[in-house]
Scaffold this motif. Structure first.
Motif, PDB file in Angstrom:
ATOM      1  N   LYS A 285      40.085  41.897-135.506  1.00 46.81           N
ATOM      2  CA  LYS A 285      39.915  40.505-135.350  1.00 46.81           C
ATOM      3  C   LYS A 285      38.446  39.785-135.905  1.00 46.81           C
ATOM      4  O   LYS A 285      38.265  38.991-136.603  1.00 46.81           O
ATOM      5  N   LEU A 286      37.555  40.474-135.269  1.00 47.28           N
ATOM      6  CA  LEU A 286      36.284  40.222-135.388  1.00 47.28           C
ATOM      7  C   LEU A 286      35.616  40.404-136.842  1.00 47.28           C
ATOM      8  O   LEU A 286      35.053  39.479-137.362  1.00 47.28           O
ATOM      9  N   ILE A 287      36.181  41.496-137.669  1.00 46.58           N
ATOM     10  CA  ILE A 287      35.810  41.501-138.895  1.00 46.58           C
ATOM     11  C   ILE A 287      36.473  40.395-139.851  1.00 46.58           C
ATOM     12  O   ILE A 287      35.744  40.012-140.689  1.00 46.58           O
ATOM     13  N   ASN A 288      37.696  40.347-139.507  1.00 42.72           N
ATOM     14  CA  ASN A 288      38.354  39.490-140.197  1.00 42.72           C
ATOM     15  C   ASN A 288      37.736  37.967-140.075  1.00 42.72           C
ATOM     16  O   ASN A 288      38.024  37.079-141.091  1.00 42.72           O
ATOM     17  N   ASN A 289      37.096  37.772-138.951  1.00 44.79           N
ATOM     18  CA  ASN A 289      36.477  36.441-138.722  1.00 44.79           C
ATOM     19  C   ASN A 289      35.312  36.321-139.367  1.00 44.79           C
ATOM     20  O   ASN A 289      34.507  35.397-139.085  1.00 44.79           O
ATOM     21  N   GLY A 290      34.680  37.599-139.869  1.00 44.77           N
ATOM     22  CA  GLY A 290      33.405  37.384-140.570  1.00 44.77           C
ATOM     23  C   GLY A 290      32.318  38.215-140.029  1.00 44.77           C
ATOM     24  O   GLY A 290      31.244  38.350-140.500  1.00 44.77           O
ATOM     25  N   LEU A 291      32.634  38.800-138.783  1.00 46.90           N
ATOM     26  CA  LEU A 291      31.428  39.597-138.117  1.00 46.90           C
ATOM     27  C   LEU A 291      31.354  40.900-138.953  1.00 46.90           C
ATOM     28  O   LEU A 291      32.357  41.383-139.391  1.00 46.90           O
ATOM     29  N   PRO A 292      30.155  41.344-139.002  1.00 52.19           N
ATOM     30  CA  PRO A 292      29.608  42.651-140.206  1.00 52.19           C
ATOM     31  C   PRO A 292      30.698  43.745-139.388  1.00 52.19           C
ATOM     32  O   PRO A 292      30.742  43.858-138.116  1.00 52.19           O
ATOM     33  N   LYS A 293      31.078  44.646-140.213  1.00 54.01           N
ATOM     34  CA  LYS A 293      32.111  45.642-139.756  1.00 54.01           C
ATOM     35  C   LYS A 293      31.388  46.657-138.563  1.00 54.01           C
ATOM     36  O   LYS A 293      32.045  46.784-137.698  1.00 54.01           O
ATOM     37  N   ARG A 294      29.990  47.125-138.940  1.00 49.62           N
ATOM     38  CA  ARG A 294      29.505  47.954-137.861  1.00 49.62           C
ATOM     39  C   ARG A 294      29.429  47.240-136.639  1.00 49.62           C
ATOM     40  O   ARG A 294      29.441  47.944-135.505  1.00 49.62           O
ATOM     41  N   LEU A 295      28.844  45.964-136.351  1.00 47.10           N
ATOM     42  CA  LEU A 295      28.577  45.199-135.541  1.00 47.10           C
ATOM     43  C   LEU A 295      29.770  44.986-134.545  1.00 47.10           C
ATOM     44  O   LEU A 295      30.130  45.169-133.336  1.00 47.10           O
ATOM     45  N   ALA A 296      31.112  44.765-135.417  1.00 45.13           N
ATOM     46  CA  ALA A 296      32.344  44.599-134.812  1.00 45.13           C
ATOM     47  C   ALA A 296      32.982  45.726-134.308  1.00 45.13           C
ATOM     48  O   ALA A 296      33.568  45.625-132.993  1.00 45.13           O
ATOM     49  N   VAL A 297      32.798  46.828-134.906  1.00 43.78           N
ATOM     50  CA  VAL A 297      33.192  47.909-134.213  1.00 43.78           C
ATOM     51  C   VAL A 297      32.308  48.445-132.808  1.00 43.78           C
ATOM     52  O   VAL A 297      32.684  49.065-132.030  1.00 43.78           O
ATOM     53  N   HIS A 298      30.909  48.106-133.015  1.00 42.97           N
ATOM     54  CA  HIS A 298      30.080  48.452-131.877  1.00 42.97           C
ATOM     55  C   HIS A 298      30.608  47.743-130.542  1.00 42.97           C
ATOM     56  O   HIS A 298      30.889  48.270-129.424  1.00 42.97           O
ATOM     57  N   VAL A 299      30.692  46.350-130.745  1.00 41.21           N
ATOM     58  CA  VAL A 299      31.208  45.682-129.525  1.00 41.21           C
ATOM     59  C   VAL A 299      32.566  45.551-129.074  1.00 41.21           C
ATOM     60  O   VAL A 299      32.875  45.409-127.875  1.00 41.21           O
ATOM     61  N   ALA A 300      33.451  45.849-130.149  1.00 37.40           N
ATOM     62  CA  ALA A 300      34.886  45.920-129.648  1.00 37.40           C
ATOM     63  C   ALA A 300      35.399  47.303-129.540  1.00 37.40           C
ATOM     64  O   ALA A 300      36.525  47.347-128.806  1.00 37.40           O
ATOM     65  N   VAL A 301      34.751  48.250-130.139  1.00 37.60           N
ATOM     66  CA  VAL A 301      35.151  49.817-129.653  1.00 37.60           C
ATOM     67  C   VAL A 301      34.321  50.623-128.936  1.00 37.60           C
ATOM     68  O   VAL A 301      34.607  51.240-127.734  1.00 37.60           O
ATOM     69  N   VAL A 302      32.902  50.729-129.204  1.00 37.53           N
ATOM     70  CA  VAL A 302      32.116  51.539-128.687  1.00 37.53           C
ATOM     71  C   VAL A 302      31.656  50.985-127.158  1.00 37.53           C
ATOM     72  O   VAL A 302      31.774  51.949-126.247  1.00 37.53           O
ATOM     73  N   GLU A 303      31.196  49.805-127.172  1.00 34.60           N
ATOM     74  CA  GLU A 303      30.690  49.401-125.905  1.00 34.60           C
ATOM     75  C   GLU A 303      31.675  49.444-124.606  1.00 34.60           C
ATOM     76  O   GLU A 303      31.313  49.533-123.518  1.00 34.60           O
ATOM     77  N   PRO A 304      33.023  48.988-124.917  1.00 34.75           N
ATOM     78  CA  PRO A 304      33.752  49.063-123.907  1.00 34.75           C
ATOM     79  C   PRO A 304      34.458  50.362-123.442  1.00 34.75           C
ATOM     80  O   PRO A 304      34.986  50.494-122.288  1.00 34.75           O
ATOM     81  N   LEU A 305      34.000  51.544-124.073  1.00 33.51           N
ATOM     82  CA  LEU A 305      34.410  52.915-123.685  1.00 33.51           C
ATOM     83  C   LEU A 305      33.334  53.454-122.670  1.00 33.51           C
ATOM     84  O   LEU A 305      33.632  54.118-121.887  1.00 33.51           O
ATOM     85  N   THR A 306      31.963  52.985-122.725  1.00 31.90           N
ATOM     86  CA  THR A 306      31.015  53.842-121.747  1.00 31.90           C
ATOM     87  C   THR A 306      29.585  53.126-121.851  1.00 31.90           C
ATOM     88  O   THR A 306      29.541  52.147-122.487  1.00 31.90           O
ATOM     89  N   ASP A 307      29.091  53.169-120.372  1.00 30.95           N
ATOM     90  CA  ASP A 307      27.737  52.620-120.264  1.00 30.95           C
ATOM     91  C   ASP A 307      26.644  53.797-120.542  1.00 30.95           C
ATOM     92  O   ASP A 307      25.548  53.269-120.584  1.00 30.95           O
ATOM     93  N   GLU A 308      26.981  55.087-120.923  1.00 33.70           N
ATOM     94  CA  GLU A 308      25.952  55.917-121.235  1.00 33.70           C
ATOM     95  C   GLU A 308      25.213  55.853-122.284  1.00 33.70           C
ATOM     96  O   GLU A 308      25.967  55.812-123.692  1.00 33.70           O
ATOM     97  N   GLN A 309      24.069  55.506-122.373  1.00 33.13           N
ATOM     98  CA  GLN A 309      23.262  55.268-123.744  1.00 33.13           C
ATOM     99  C   GLN A 309      23.330  56.439-124.686  1.00 33.13           C
ATOM    100  O   GLN A 309      23.545  56.247-126.039  1.00 33.13           O
ATOM    101  N   GLU A 310      23.408  57.560-124.521  1.00 32.01           N
ATOM    102  CA  GLU A 310      23.418  58.743-125.410  1.00 32.01           C
ATOM    103  C   GLU A 310      24.890  58.717-126.031  1.00 32.01           C
ATOM    104  O   GLU A 310      25.053  59.151-127.053  1.00 32.01           O
ATOM    105  N   THR A 311      25.885  58.608-125.237  1.00 29.52           N
ATOM    106  CA  THR A 311      27.171  58.310-125.652  1.00 29.52           C
ATOM    107  C   THR A 311      27.359  57.267-126.681  1.00 29.52           C
ATOM    108  O   THR A 311      27.993  57.421-127.681  1.00 29.52           O
ATOM    109  N   ILE A 312      26.747  56.121-126.200  1.00 27.71           N
ATOM    110  CA  ILE A 312      26.988  55.270-127.156  1.00 27.71           C
ATOM    111  C   ILE A 312      26.359  55.301-128.371  1.00 27.71           C
ATOM    112  O   ILE A 312      26.562  55.097-129.477  1.00 27.71           O
ATOM    113  N   GLN A 313      25.001  55.846-128.465  1.00 24.79           N
ATOM    114  CA  GLN A 313      24.425  56.333-129.705  1.00 24.79           C
ATOM    115  C   GLN A 313      25.186  57.211-130.449  1.00 24.79           C
ATOM    116  O   GLN A 313      25.288  57.001-131.846  1.00 24.79           O
ATOM    117  N   ALA A 314      25.878  58.188-129.884  1.00 23.72           N
ATOM    118  CA  ALA A 314      26.515  59.245-130.578  1.00 23.72           C
ATOM    119  C   ALA A 314      27.945  58.576-131.130  1.00 23.72           C
ATOM    120  O   ALA A 314      28.273  58.962-132.429  1.00 23.72           O
TER     121      ALA A 314
END
Length: 261
Positions: free
Chosen positions: A223-252
């Protein structure tokens, strides 16, 4: 309490629609098992619309009590009046009652529904001293997440065996991509990349994630990508961030997603 009204999209992955229709005809209690975001709630909303029945949804949590479901006395003006809860309303009117994440509720909730899950199909309201026979169309459906609840809050065998059970899992890639396209209008090639990311992360057991990528998260990213948000940023906020708070895991995860997107 939420009542379903609109028609929604659902893509069958096995024989769940045929099974539900049989259960609905026989008025058997149904238990939906599966991980977060795998389509349990979407399925029951879709089927309620298909069979033209009102769906009453209760999202259970650790404070959900039998009183919340059955009803309570309240002060109205100078009088004390009884107000039916969602369970009583559904039982009386022949609705589908959906207890989402029922294992999260307090034990008295399980006790309250036991007599509705066997041959009696009755609800006892102790505060009124009344027993209500369930409407002939009443259907009880509950869901829980076995993986999340394991070792924490689980349904007792005596409760589980009162239900017919359906297991849900994340759809196969082709079906999941089709879901993203239908839900969001995103281009098919981008949907396929998002599904590939989800599938890859689900297989990364070494990260020790409590929950993995659900179809719901992929839909949000689409939805975010289709609404114009860059793909990498959309995946980061919608997929990666909700999964963990560990910075090393987020980076990986970010590095993995960047390569795949």
């Amino acid at each position: 309490m939420k009542v379903a009204e609109k028609t929604i999209f659902y893509k069958a992955v096995c024989s769940e629609i045929e099974i539900f229709n049989q259960i609905n005809q026989l008025r058997l209690p149904l238990l939906l098992k599966g991980p977060t975001g795998s389509g349990k709630s979407r399925f029951i909303e879709y089927m309620a619309n298909e069979v033209n029945k009102t769906l009453v949804t209760v999202s259970c949590h650790e404070e959900t009590s039998a009183t919340d479901l059955i009803g309570r006395f309240i002060i109205k003006g100078s009088e004390t009046v009884w107000i039916d809860g969602p369970l009583s309303i559904a039982v009386k009117n022949g609705y589908i009652l959906y207890l989402d994440e029922v294992a999260e509720a307090r034990p008295d909730v399980i006790v309250a529904i036991h007599s509705l899950t066997d041959h009696r199909r009755e609800l006892f309201i102790d505060k009124l001293g009344e027993t209500i026979r369930a409407h002939s169309d009443f259907l009880l459906v509950a869901s829980f997440n076995p993986g999340y609840q394991k070792g924490f809050k689980e349904l007792k065998p005596s409760t589980r065996q009162r239900f017919v059970a359906l297991s849900f899992d994340y759809p196969k890639p082709k079906i999941e991509a089709e879901i993203l396209v239908n839900e969001t209008g995103i281009q098919a090639d981008i949907a396929q990349k998002l599904v590939a990311i989800g599938t890859k992360i689900r297989n990364l057991t070494e990260l020790g994630l409590t929950e993995t990528v659900s179809t719901r998260l992929l839909v949000d990213a689409a939805k975010l990508i289709n609404n114009g948000l860059p793909k990498r940023l959309a995946v980061h906020v919608a997929v990666v961030e909700p999964l963990t708070d560990e910075q090393e895991t987020i980076q990986a995860l970010n590095d993995l997603c960047d390569l795949m997107i």
